[in-house]
Design a protein around this motif. Sequence first.
Motif, mmCIF file in Angstrom:
data_model
loop_
_atom_site.group_PDB
_atom_site.id
_atom_site.type_symbol
_atom_site.label_atom_id
_atom_site.label_comp_id
_atom_site.label_asym_id
_atom_site.label_seq_id
_atom_site.Cartn_x
_atom_site.Cartn_y
_atom_site.Cartn_z
ATOM 1 N N SER A 6 5.264 28.226 76.104
ATOM 2 C CA SER A 6 4.441 27.638 75.050
ATOM 3 C C SER A 6 3.818 28.754 74.212
ATOM 4 O O SER A 6 3.419 29.789 74.737
ATOM 5 N N VAL A 7 3.786 28.517 72.913
ATOM 6 C CA VAL A 7 3.290 29.498 71.949
ATOM 7 C C VAL A 7 2.366 28.795 70.956
ATOM 8 O O VAL A 7 2.351 27.570 70.877
ATOM 9 N N ASP A 8 1.619 29.564 70.212
ATOM 10 C CA ASP A 8 0.737 28.987 69.202
ATOM 11 C C ASP A 8 1.494 28.524 67.960
ATOM 12 O O ASP A 8 1.166 27.512 67.366
ATOM 13 N N ASN A 9 2.533 29.280 67.580
ATOM 14 C CA ASN A 9 3.245 28.993 66.340
ATOM 15 C C ASN A 9 4.742 29.249 66.556
ATOM 16 O O ASN A 9 5.128 30.380 66.868
ATOM 17 N N LEU A 44 19.606 30.899 78.714
ATOM 18 C CA LEU A 44 18.882 29.980 77.838
ATOM 19 C C LEU A 44 17.419 29.877 78.236
ATOM 20 O O LEU A 44 17.086 29.908 79.417
ATOM 21 N N PHE A 45 16.555 29.733 77.238
ATOM 22 C CA PHE A 45 15.152 29.406 77.460
ATOM 23 C C PHE A 45 14.635 28.703 76.219
ATOM 24 O O PHE A 45 15.226 28.794 75.147
ATOM 25 N N CYS A 46 13.559 27.948 76.382
ATOM 26 C CA CYS A 46 12.988 27.187 75.274
ATOM 27 C C CYS A 46 11.581 27.655 74.960
ATOM 28 O O CYS A 46 10.863 28.134 75.831
ATOM 29 N N VAL A 47 11.208 27.469 73.704
ATOM 30 C CA VAL A 47 9.864 27.776 73.238
ATOM 31 C C VAL A 47 9.340 26.528 72.538
ATOM 32 O O VAL A 47 10.058 25.887 71.775
ATOM 33 N N THR A 48 8.114 26.186 72.821
ATOM 34 C CA THR A 48 7.455 25.054 72.190
ATOM 35 C C THR A 48 5.979 25.385 72.038
ATOM 36 O O THR A 48 5.516 26.412 72.529
#
Length: 64
Positions: A6-9, A44-48
């Motif tokens: 998880s990220v801010d932007n 693979l990895f995800c960012v949200t």
Amino acid sequence: MHLDFSVDNLADAEQQLHGLGAQLASHQPSDQRFRVFLDPAGHLFCVTTAEVAAAIPHETDPIW
């Protein structure tokens, strides 16, 4: 194992990840709440965003 971060932007994170050698995967979710990346080794990895991550029901507790 699959990792979600998880990220801010999302746009800022995408730019930073490209600088670290990650590439966008060819398939991306259609709802644009996630970005799917490949690390330099091809994993693979995800960012949200933290807001989206908090709304996802978790089936198990995090592994620490």
